[in-house]
Design a protein around this motif. Structure first.
Motif: not given
Lengths: 215, 817
Positions: B110-113, B134-139
């Protein structure tokens, strides 16, 4: 409410009701007929001297109004989107927000129309219905109370109107847009139910209580 | 039955039960209640899972407003923002939708855009007005449900579910690389850089890069990365060149990679690439060189290190083996008190010196200790002819005074240095001119001049001119001889001799010699008959001959034809022409009056001969002739007898013809071939030239005078002959003449050699003369040479000045003076 005080004060003056005088008045046009007449000779509407079922309807609508008043306060009334920034506000939240912005007058109006009036109506209708149920004799002050409730009830819709007008006007896509929340519907229903409740109340019952005790 | 009056109906209202009285209106509140509760329940059940993400700071994150997005789709909302118990982190509680919640496992990032304006462009623009999210990335594989996450500050390059490879680059200077700079492969963006960071010791800048999936297979240990940031302005012999890549990399910096060779070894875990400054350097460094890997040394120089700076190369035999890491000065105690010395710190890459890659610093120092003792020294050298940039050169000097690697505690080992043979441009130019100066131009010129003079001298040679005169004198002498009266009377003598001969013949006719001749002829006739019989066997011989003719003669003829052709090709024309010319001259010679007088002289001589013949006649010579004819007769008879044996002879002859003639013919053929191969051409040429010479000789004035002289000579010769006849001196004279002839031949031969001899002598004299003359002070050549040298000197001065000017202000090359 100074209902009790008023009632005690006016108990001394007995009131001659139409029913006691052997008459029945038309609820629609006000024409007076002898007791027992089924239809109004003027406007043709059904004549009933006392509607004993009205109390049930009053209570039912009153409860319905109170039930939907809960989500009207819990859920957001308005969803305001300004530059992609969406904000939801409930009635009370909106009042506080207005106060924070210094708009005390507007905050007061909103608070009065959305909180004070509906709650007062609930209390007033419940009080009147309760008195009739208990067969307690009413006075003219009770009748005034009823008239005030019936008159002021429609002004509670001012909130709903504001929401409806804003929703219709402020549709500027990304810049700003306002959508009614669930609370708006709930609140409108609450007001409507309360008004129906108030309308269902047969004010003549206010005077009947002593008679009813006699009969 | 009475008519009963209806009784008053007491209408008592029936006591209705509550339920029967119940109005349908009651349904309204019940429905309202039901709906409300339903909505409430739905809201509660739909509100999703709560996760906790911790951030260093949560700037812009607002509870209830900030959304969580996955691929820019809102999948949740921040419910609460608060601090962790120790206030170290900001905890953000996010309510995520139920449908994505199972996928948020421990790999999720997670990171803040936030809105970002960089040279590469503007990102997160929508957040300017709507606020951060907040942008999240997961598979896309559901994993173990996790509730607590640690947010990152910048979007990770290797987001889960993105294929590729993460690598680390090391460089000295991080100014030209920045977060998000593109990684290019043949101009195609294949990855991006992350934020540069310092290594643990602070000497190197490390930056991670993520290479996207299909391109990461290109990475191997043969891969070199270099920086393409900014633009490169170079000035060389080929002029200016401005070099820059894409505009984006011009501003933000970019990294390019390429493989130096195929089949590089695969990357090992933790492999760190070196980021080179430019392509040239990257390609030059085939071996891995990292600044961090260098072993530190220091070098003390006594001379100026102006032009040397950190980052300059340290080379060994032209190969980069290290880099200058710093320059400093140090006060040392010298022989005359404290001295300020210049210390250059260098880092030597042991791998590039040929030491094993894992060689420890101690091993490298050990190696250098040995190398220094065997003559390795450091010295300054210029980077190129035109620049004043310096580099450090490690050289092995055989004659270097013995030195050791100086090691001191807490200090880098010190390599001994030697004085550089720095040659600036001026010195180089001077050297070139000196080289030119040293060229033996003078000698070459002298040789040429002497050669010319030798030719001239030869042409002017008086002796050579005198040769015809000598010939004339010789002929004069001959004329004197011939002009003698004895010779003049020769023809008359010959006439007399002929007359005597006539009378001798008459006697022979009378003296039976004819008869003898007749019998001899008859004998011959018989012999011919014998030969005739012998000729019976001739057909066979003829056959053989025919065969020979058919088989071998053509070949011989062909050879002869070849010879003829060769002969034809020979310059016979010229020869004939020359001969004709000679004859013409001779003709003209003969046409002269003097020659006309020769016959008379000859006549006289013949008269003398006649007298001699008369003498002969008187002495019975005819009788001798008769006997000799008789002998001939006898001999003929013998031949006749011998011819009886002719058949056998013929047979022998046939045998010989059959056996030997072919061989003979073959030999003839060989001879013909040899003849063809003979240098007839040369012979003819020689003859032609000889004739030409004779022609020239004949054409000379002296020769024209020759006939008169010869005439006189002949007259004298006649007289001499007369005398000779009387005094038997003719024999002597003959012998004398023979001798004279021989002598003349010898003289002629020697005269032929004479020109050569003269030429040699002339040459010798001329050389001597020119040598003497060339050393003369005021000679032409000397003056010319001096002026030429003066001009060369001026040119050298001019070049020297130009070089100095360029050195002082190189700009003048570009902007003129």
């Amino acid at each position: 409410m100074s209902g009790n005080g008023m009632a005690n004060a006016e108990r001394a003056q007995p009131v001659l009701t139409a029913r006691a005088a052997g008459l029945v008045g038309c609820a629609e046009c006000g024409h007076v007929h002898p007791l027992g007449t089924q239809e109004c000779t003027v406007c043709g509407s059904h004549l009933v001297s006392r509607d004993r079922n009205s109390l049930q309807r009053v209570w039912a609508w009153l409860f319905a109004g109170m039930v939907v008043y809960v989500p009207a306060n819990v859920y957001p009334m308005l969803r305001t989107t300004t530059f992609g920034h969406t904000k939801e506000s409930t009635i009370v939240g909106g009042v506080f927000e207005l106060m924070e912005h210094g708009s005390f007058a507007v905050a007061f109006i909103v608070f009065f129309a959305s909180v004070v009036i509906p709650v007062s109506k609930f209390i007033a209708i419940a009080y009147l219905a309760w008195r009739v149920q208990r067969g307690k004799p009413g006075t003219s002050s009770h009748f005034h109370l009823y008239e005030v409730v019936e008159f002021i009830g429609r002004w509670s819709m001012i909130d709903v109107f504001v929401v409806a007008i804003l929703s219709a006007l402020v549709q500027l896509n990304f810049v700003a847009s306002i959508h009614p929340g669930i609370a708006a519907v709930s609140f409108a229903l609450s007001v409507a139910f309360t008004m129906i409740s108030a309308n269902s109340f047969d004010p003549r019952l206010i005077w009947d209580a002593p008679e009813g005790q006699k009969v | 039955m009475s008519d009963p009056a209806p009784a008053d109906m007491t209408v008592s209202e029936p006591r209705r039960s509550i339920w029967r009285n119940l109005s349908f209106v009651w349904l309204v509140p019940i429905i309202a209640l039901g709906v409300s509760l339903g909505i409430a329940w739905q809201n509660f059940s739909d509100r999703g899972e709560l996760i906790e993400v911790s951030f260093g700071n949560a700037s812009g994150v607002v509870a209830g407003e900030t959304t969580l997005r996955y691929r820019d789709v809102v999948v949740g909302t921040v419910e609460e923002v608060r601090f962790s118990d120790d206030l170290a982190r900001v905890l953000v509680y996010v309510r995520v939708d139920n449908d994505v919640a199972p996928f948020i496992d421990d790999e999720a990032v997670f990171w803040v855009v936030r809105p970002e304006v960089s040279a590469r462009g503007i990102s997160g623009l929508s957040t300017v007005l709507s606020g951060v999210y907040i942008e999240g990335a997961w598979d896309n594989v559901a994993g173990t449900w996790t509730q607590q996450f640690r947010g990152v500050d910048t979007p990770p390059l290797n987001q889960p579910g993105r294929a590729g490879q993460r690598i680390t680059l090391a460089t000295d200077d991080g100014t030209t690389i920045s977060y998000g700079s593109p990684v290019l492969f043949r101009g195609v963006e294949v990855g991006r850089l992350e934020t540069p960071r310092l290594s643990a010791d602070g000497r190197t800048v490390l930056v991670d890069a993520f290479i996207d999936a299909p391109h990461d297979v290109r990475l191997s240990q043969a891969t070199r990365f270099w920086d393409t940031s900014g633009f490169e302005l170079s000035f060389g012999a080929s002029g200016f060149s401005v070099d820059f890549d894409s505009l984006a990399s011009l501003v933000t910096g970019g990294v390019v990679f390429d493989n130096l060779y195929d089949d590089g070894e695969p990357l090992t875990p933790g492999y760190v690439f070196t980021l080179y400054e430019d392509e040239e350097e990257a390609r030059r460094n085939r071996l891995v060189r990292g600044p961090a890997r260098g072993v530190a040394f220091s070098i003390m120089f006594d001379e100026s290190v102006n032009g040397l700076e950190a980052g300059d190369d340290v080379t060994y035999q032209g190969l980069d083996v290290g880099v200058v890491t710093g320059l400093r000065s140090q006060v040392l105690d010298g022989a005359f008190g404290p001295e300020l010395s210049l210390i250059v710190d260098v880092a030597i890459d042991p791998q590039r010196m040929g030491l094993p890659p894992e060689a420890a610093a101690a091993e490298t120092v050990e190696f250098f200790k040995f190398a220094v003792e065997t003559g390795m020294r450091a010295r300054l050298a210029t980077e190129s002819l035109l620049s004043s940039d310096l580099r450090i050169e490690l050289v092995v000097l055989d004659d270097a005074p013995f030195a050791r690697l100086r090691e001191a505690e807490g200090e880098a080992p010190r390599l001994p240095s030697v004085e550089s043979n720095l040659s600036d441009f001026t010195a180089t130019a001077e050297g070139v001119l000196e080289r030119i100066n040293a060229l033996p131009i003078e000698e070459v010129m002298e040789q040429a001049i002497s050669l010319m003079e030798a030719f001239e001298q030869l042409a002017r040679n008086e002796d050579l001119q005198r040769v015809p005169g000598s010939a004339v004198a010789l002929l004069d002498d001959t004329r004197a001889l011939v002009g003698s009266e004895a010779i003049q009377s020769i023809p008359a003598q010959i006439e007399a001799a002929v007359n005597d001969l006539t009378s001798l013949v008459a006697e022979v006719r009378e003296g039976g010699a004819i008869e003898s001749l007749n019998s001899a002829l008859s004998q011959l006739d018989e012999a011919m008959a014998g030969i005739n019989t012998a000729s019976q066997s001739a057909p066979a011989l003829a056959e053989n001959l025919a065969k020979l003719t058919e088989e071998d003669i053509p070949a011989v003829l062909a050879e002869l034809q070849g010879v003829a052709q060769t002969a034809q090709e020979l310059k016979l024309d010229e020869l004939v022409a020359s001969a004709t010319a000679t004859l013409n001259r001779v003709d003209a010679l003969i046409a002269q009056e003097a020659v006309q007088g020769i016959p008379a002289a000859v006549t006289a001589a013949i008269e003398d001969v006649r007298a001699i013949v008369a003498d002969v006649q008187a002495e019975g010579a005819v009788q001798a002739l008769g006997s000799s004819l008789r002998n001939l007769d006898r001999a003929m008879a013998d031949i006749s007898v011998a011819s009886q044996d002719a058949p056998a002879l013929t047979a022998n002859l046939r045998e010989i013809t059959e056996t030997d003639i072919p061989g003979l013919l073959a030999e003839l053929e060989a001879v013909a071939t040899t003849a063809k191969e003979l240098e007839l051409q040369g012979l003819v040429d020689s003859a032609t030239s000889t004739l030409n010479r004779v022609d020239a000789l004949v054409g000379s004035q002296d020769t024209l005078e020759l006939p008169g002289t010869i005439n006189d000579a002949l007259t004298e010769m006649r007289l001499a002959l007369t005398e000779l006849r009387e005094g038997g001196v003719v024999e002597n004279l003959n012998a004398t003449l023979q001798s004279a002839s021989d002598a003349a031949g010898s003289v002629a031969e020697s005269v032929e050699d004479l020109p050569q001899l003269t030429a040699r002598l002339e040459r010798l004299v001329a050389e001597t003369e020119t040598v003497v003359r060339s050393y003369g002070e005021r000679s032409d050549f000397n003056t010319q040479t001096l002026s030429a040298l003066r001009e060369v000197q001026n040119a050298a001065k001019a070049i020297s000045e130009l070089a100095r000017a360029i050195e002082r202000s190189p700009n003048s090359l570009i902007f003129g003076r």
